[in-house]
Design a protein around this motif. Structure first.
Motif, PDB file in Angstrom:
ATOM      1  N   GLY A 181      34.862  41.518  20.437  1.00  0.00           N
ATOM      2  CA  GLY A 181      35.518  42.014  19.243  1.00  0.00           C
ATOM      3  C   GLY A 181      36.875  41.402  18.971  1.00  0.00           C
ATOM      4  N   THR A 182      37.222  40.309  19.666  1.00  0.00           N
ATOM      5  CA  THR A 182      38.515  39.659  19.467  1.00  0.00           C
ATOM      6  C   THR A 182      38.306  38.159  19.246  1.00  0.00           C
ATOM      7  OG1 THR A 182      38.976  39.004  21.766  1.00  0.00           O
ATOM      8  CG2 THR A 182      39.430  41.307  21.154  1.00  0.00           C
ATOM      9  N   TYR A 183      39.421  37.460  19.046  1.00  0.00           N
ATOM     10  CA  TYR A 183      39.346  36.010  18.861  1.00  0.00           C
ATOM     11  C   TYR A 183      39.104  35.266  20.176  1.00  0.00           C
ATOM     12  CZ  TYR A 183      44.196  36.135  20.544  1.00  0.00           C
ATOM     13  OH  TYR A 183      45.335  36.345  21.287  1.00  0.00           O
ATOM     14  N   VAL A 184      39.144  35.981  21.301  1.00  0.00           N
ATOM     15  CA  VAL A 184      38.926  35.344  22.603  1.00  0.00           C
ATOM     16  C   VAL A 184      37.422  35.282  22.861  1.00  0.00           C
ATOM     17  CG1 VAL A 184      39.455  35.362  25.064  1.00  0.00           C
ATOM     18  CG2 VAL A 184      41.126  36.254  23.422  1.00  0.00           C
ATOM     19  N   LYS A 185      36.830  34.136  22.613  1.00  0.00           N
ATOM     20  CA  LYS A 185      35.398  33.949  22.774  1.00  0.00           C
ATOM     21  C   LYS A 185      35.103  33.290  24.129  1.00  0.00           C
ATOM     22  CE  LYS A 185      35.046  35.412  18.584  1.00  0.00           C
ATOM     23  NZ  LYS A 185      34.649  36.836  18.358  1.00  0.00           N
ATOM     24  N   PRO A 186      33.890  33.469  24.651  1.00  0.00           N
ATOM     25  CA  PRO A 186      33.535  32.764  25.894  1.00  0.00           C
ATOM     26  C   PRO A 186      33.731  31.265  25.722  1.00  0.00           C
ATOM     27  CG  PRO A 186      31.904  34.440  25.395  1.00  0.00           C
ATOM     28  CD  PRO A 186      32.796  34.355  24.184  1.00  0.00           C
ATOM     29  N   ASN A 187      34.443  30.650  26.639  1.00  0.00           N
ATOM     30  CA  ASN A 187      34.754  29.231  26.543  1.00  0.00           C
ATOM     31  C   ASN A 187      34.810  28.653  27.958  1.00  0.00           C
ATOM     32  OD1 ASN A 187      35.875  26.662  26.159  1.00  0.00           O
ATOM     33  ND2 ASN A 187      37.099  27.333  24.408  1.00  0.00           N
ATOM     34  N   PRO A 188      33.659  28.246  28.505  1.00  0.00           N
ATOM     35  CA  PRO A 188      33.626  27.740  29.883  1.00  0.00           C
ATOM     36  C   PRO A 188      34.536  26.536  30.108  1.00  0.00           C
ATOM     37  CG  PRO A 188      31.405  28.204  29.100  1.00  0.00           C
ATOM     38  CD  PRO A 188      32.312  28.324  27.910  1.00  0.00           C
ATOM     39  N   ASP A 189      34.704  25.701  29.084  1.00  0.00           N
ATOM     40  CA  ASP A 189      35.582  24.540  29.239  1.00  0.00           C
ATOM     41  C   ASP A 189      37.024  24.972  29.475  1.00  0.00           C
ATOM     42  OD1 ASP A 189      33.442  22.841  28.877  1.00  0.00           O
ATOM     43  OD2 ASP A 189      33.826  22.535  26.740  1.00  0.00           O
ATOM     44  N   ARG A 190      37.465  25.972  28.716  1.00  0.00           N
ATOM     45  CA  ARG A 190      38.829  26.476  28.908  1.00  0.00           C
ATOM     46  C   ARG A 190      38.960  27.208  30.232  1.00  0.00           C
ATOM     47  NH1 ARG A 190      43.164  24.932  27.282  1.00  0.00           N
ATOM     48  NH2 ARG A 190      44.138  26.710  26.258  1.00  0.00           N
ATOM     49  N   ALA A 191      37.906  27.903  30.640  1.00  0.00           N
ATOM     50  CA  ALA A 191      37.934  28.559  31.944  1.00  0.00           C
ATOM     51  C   ALA A 191      38.120  27.518  33.040  1.00  0.00           C
ATOM     52  CB  ALA A 191      36.637  29.345  32.158  1.00  0.00           C
ATOM     53  N   PHE A 192      37.391  26.406  32.916  1.00  0.00           N
ATOM     54  CA  PHE A 192      37.542  25.318  33.891  1.00  0.00           C
ATOM     55  C   PHE A 192      38.984  24.817  33.913  1.00  0.00           C
ATOM     56  CE2 PHE A 192      37.747  20.858  34.990  1.00  0.00           C
ATOM     57  CZ  PHE A 192      37.013  20.794  36.165  1.00  0.00           C
ATOM     58  N   TYR A 209      38.734  28.937  44.613  1.00  0.00           N
ATOM     59  CA  TYR A 209      37.457  29.635  44.773  1.00  0.00           C
ATOM     60  C   TYR A 209      36.684  29.691  43.458  1.00  0.00           C
ATOM     61  CZ  TYR A 209      34.274  33.608  45.301  1.00  0.00           C
ATOM     62  OH  TYR A 209      33.172  34.420  45.304  1.00  0.00           O
ATOM     63  N   ASN A 210      37.390  30.057  42.385  1.00  0.00           N
ATOM     64  CA  ASN A 210      36.714  30.165  41.098  1.00  0.00           C
ATOM     65  C   ASN A 210      36.322  28.807  40.537  1.00  0.00           C
ATOM     66  OD1 ASN A 210      36.597  33.086  40.128  1.00  0.00           O
ATOM     67  ND2 ASN A 210      38.671  32.934  40.931  1.00  0.00           N
ATOM     68  N   LEU A 211      37.127  27.795  40.800  1.00  0.00           N
ATOM     69  CA  LEU A 211      36.752  26.439  40.399  1.00  0.00           C
ATOM     70  C   LEU A 211      35.489  26.016  41.139  1.00  0.00           C
ATOM     71  CD1 LEU A 211      37.499  23.897  38.784  1.00  0.00           C
ATOM     72  CD2 LEU A 211      38.874  23.176  40.755  1.00  0.00           C
ATOM     73  N   ALA A 212      35.410  26.324  42.420  1.00  0.00           N
ATOM     74  CA  ALA A 212      34.211  26.009  43.195  1.00  0.00           C
ATOM     75  C   ALA A 212      32.985  26.705  42.622  1.00  0.00           C
ATOM     76  CB  ALA A 212      34.414  26.423  44.654  1.00  0.00           C
ATOM     77  N   ARG A 213      33.154  27.932  42.163  1.00  0.00           N
ATOM     78  CA  ARG A 213      32.027  28.657  41.550  1.00  0.00           C
ATOM     79  C   ARG A 213      31.515  27.935  40.316  1.00  0.00           C
ATOM     80  NH1 ARG A 213      33.953  32.969  39.157  1.00  0.00           N
ATOM     81  NH2 ARG A 213      31.889  33.813  38.840  1.00  0.00           N
ATOM     82  N   LEU A 214      32.441  27.413  39.513  1.00  0.00           N
ATOM     83  CA  LEU A 214      32.017  26.684  38.318  1.00  0.00           C
ATOM     84  C   LEU A 214      31.212  25.445  38.695  1.00  0.00           C
ATOM     85  CD1 LEU A 214      35.145  26.886  35.972  1.00  0.00           C
ATOM     86  CD2 LEU A 214      33.247  28.498  36.233  1.00  0.00           C
ATOM     87  N   TYR A 215      31.666  24.720  39.721  1.00  0.00           N
ATOM     88  CA  TYR A 215      30.925  23.544  40.172  1.00  0.00           C
ATOM     89  C   TYR A 215      29.566  23.938  40.760  1.00  0.00           C
ATOM     90  CZ  TYR A 215      34.602  20.027  39.597  1.00  0.00           C
ATOM     91  OH  TYR A 215      35.515  19.150  39.077  1.00  0.00           O
ATOM     92  N   LEU A 216      29.498  25.068  41.431  1.00  0.00           N
ATOM     93  CA  LEU A 216      28.225  25.528  41.997  1.00  0.00           C
ATOM     94  C   LEU A 216      27.200  25.816  40.901  1.00  0.00           C
ATOM     95  CD1 LEU A 216      28.979  28.035  44.910  1.00  0.00           C
ATOM     96  CD2 LEU A 216      27.616  25.949  45.021  1.00  0.00           C
ATOM     97  N   ASN A 217      27.663  26.431  39.823  1.00  0.00           N
ATOM     98  CA  ASN A 217      26.750  26.877  38.775  1.00  0.00           C
ATOM     99  C   ASN A 217      26.639  25.907  37.612  1.00  0.00           C
ATOM    100  OD1 ASN A 217      26.351  29.289  40.210  1.00  0.00           O
ATOM    101  ND2 ASN A 217      28.154  30.205  39.280  1.00  0.00           N
ATOM    102  N   GLY A 218      27.487  24.878  37.595  1.00  0.00           N
ATOM    103  CA  GLY A 218      27.487  23.969  36.453  1.00  0.00           C
ATOM    104  C   GLY A 218      28.009  24.633  35.199  1.00  0.00           C
ATOM    105  N   THR A 219      29.013  25.482  35.337  1.00  0.00           N
ATOM    106  CA  THR A 219      29.601  26.201  34.212  1.00  0.00           C
ATOM    107  C   THR A 219      30.890  25.508  33.777  1.00  0.00           C
ATOM    108  OG1 THR A 219      28.735  28.294  35.060  1.00  0.00           O
ATOM    109  CG2 THR A 219      30.489  28.425  33.417  1.00  0.00           C
ATOM    110  N   GLY A 220      30.912  24.977  32.560  1.00  0.00           N
ATOM    111  CA  GLY A 220      32.096  24.295  32.066  1.00  0.00           C
ATOM    112  C   GLY A 220      32.305  22.920  32.667  1.00  0.00           C
ATOM    113  N   VAL A 221      31.374  22.494  33.511  1.00  0.00           N
ATOM    114  CA  VAL A 221      31.466  21.203  34.191  1.00  0.00           C
ATOM    115  C   VAL A 221      30.086  20.873  34.729  1.00  0.00           C
ATOM    116  CG1 VAL A 221      32.010  22.206  36.453  1.00  0.00           C
ATOM    117  CG2 VAL A 221      32.841  19.907  35.896  1.00  0.00           C
TER     118      VAL A 221
END
Length: 317
Positions: A181-192, A209-221
């Motif tokens: 309900g806000t202007y903050v939308k899911p953005n995996p690239d920005r999360a990375f 740790y969270n960066l490693a999770r993104l690499y594990l799941n292929g989220t935003g990278v």
């Protein structure tokens, strides 16, 4: 170790201590981890004097989000007549101790409007958790954004640096899921971007740790288990219990470019089990129990010997 809000309030004025950090969990291939909350472990904060001038933005960085302009931007609470940020923080300590959450938030709003970094961070935590105010993730996001925008090149390893890096980690969590309900939308690239900055510039274990999770799941990278293992190991070596558990699990399984090493995997899981917060990280205990139940007696013995060696090294430092 958890301490009461009253003790935290006293420490803020006497010693300059505050909170920030977040152990978060995600999914490892074939073994899902719990969803991660916004960070929340204790860390030092700066002196109660307000900052004279904010640190400049990192070269080439744009604002993350429109930041709150002060208490007037949040109409739920009026501006209180404090003479300085230090005066406001004294009122925060007094009102927190007395259980006057509305008064405590008013005081923090004033100190934050004066540019007090730790007050801004505390307010972000207050609105994220709904501690004495209605939960408002957008306000939390905007306070964390203000911290990150104005202090991105704070010196790593300092009390202010740890607050700023925690703000980047919190922003990464918001960008992963967005705020409904806000202007903050899911953005995996920005999360990375947020996690990578906290992990690389500040060396923040939650960011790693969270960066490693993104690499594990292929989220935003692009998915890259070897990079995931690299960042997970860095966080594990700093005592991050979830990172130790996931890195241990990766070594137990092997594959995808990560060498299989059962003994080392068991060692990291045992260290994770020792440092786990059982109330919030029961999955670590489950992972540890399952791994040791399925391990051979020789591997268990060798792993526990390595754990003991780690303890001896730690005592000698």
């Amino acid at each position: 170790m958890r301490i009461s809000e009253a003790i935290i309030a006293g420490a803020l004025l006497a010693l300059g201590c505050q909170q920030a950090a977040w152990a978060q969990n995600a999914a490892v291939e074939r073994v899902p981890l719990p969803p991660l909350p916004i960070p929340g472990a204790a860390l030092p904060e700066p002196e109660v004097e307000s900052r004279a001038t904010p640190a400049p933005l990192a070269p080439g960085r744009g604002a993350i989000a429109p930041a709150p302009s002060g208490p007037a931007a949040h109409t739920a609470l009026p501006i209180a007549p404090f003479s300085s940020a230090r005066d406001a923080l004294k009122a925060w300590m007094r009102d927190s101790t007395a259980g006057d959450q509305a008064g405590a938030v008013r005081a923090l709003e004033y100190a934050a409007a004066q540019g007090h970094l730790a007050a801004q961070f505390k307010l972000g935590r207050v609105y994220a958790s709904g501690d004495g105010v209605p939960t408002n993730d957008l306000k939390a996001f905007e306070y964390f954004s203000k911290i990150a925008d104005e202090n991105a090149d704070e010196v790593p390893g300092t009390s202010d640096g740890r607050i700023v890096s925690a703000a980047f980690v919190a922003l990464g969590g918001y960008f992963l899921d967005g705020i409904k309900g806000t202007y903050v939308k899911p953005n995996p690239d920005r999360a990375f971007d947020m996690f990578h900055y906290a992990a690389s510039y500040f060396g923040d274990p939650d960011g790693q740790y969270n960066l490693a999770r993104l690499y594990l799941n292929g989220t935003g990278v692009s998915r890259d288990p070897r990079q995931a293992a690299r960042w997970m190991k860095l966080a594990a070596e700093k005592g991050h219990a979830p990172a130790r558990a996931v890195f241990g699990d990766m070594l137990l399984r092997g594959g995808d470019g990560v060498p299989r090493h059962p003994v080392m995997g068991l060692m990291w899981l045992a260290l994770a089990r020792e440092g786990a917060d059982i109330a919030r990280e029961g999955w670590i205990v489950e992972r540890y129990d399952a791994a040791f139940a399925n391990a051979s007696a020789s591997d268990r013995t060798a792993a526990l010997a390595l754990v003991e060696r780690q303890h001896i090294r730690a005592e000698r430092r």
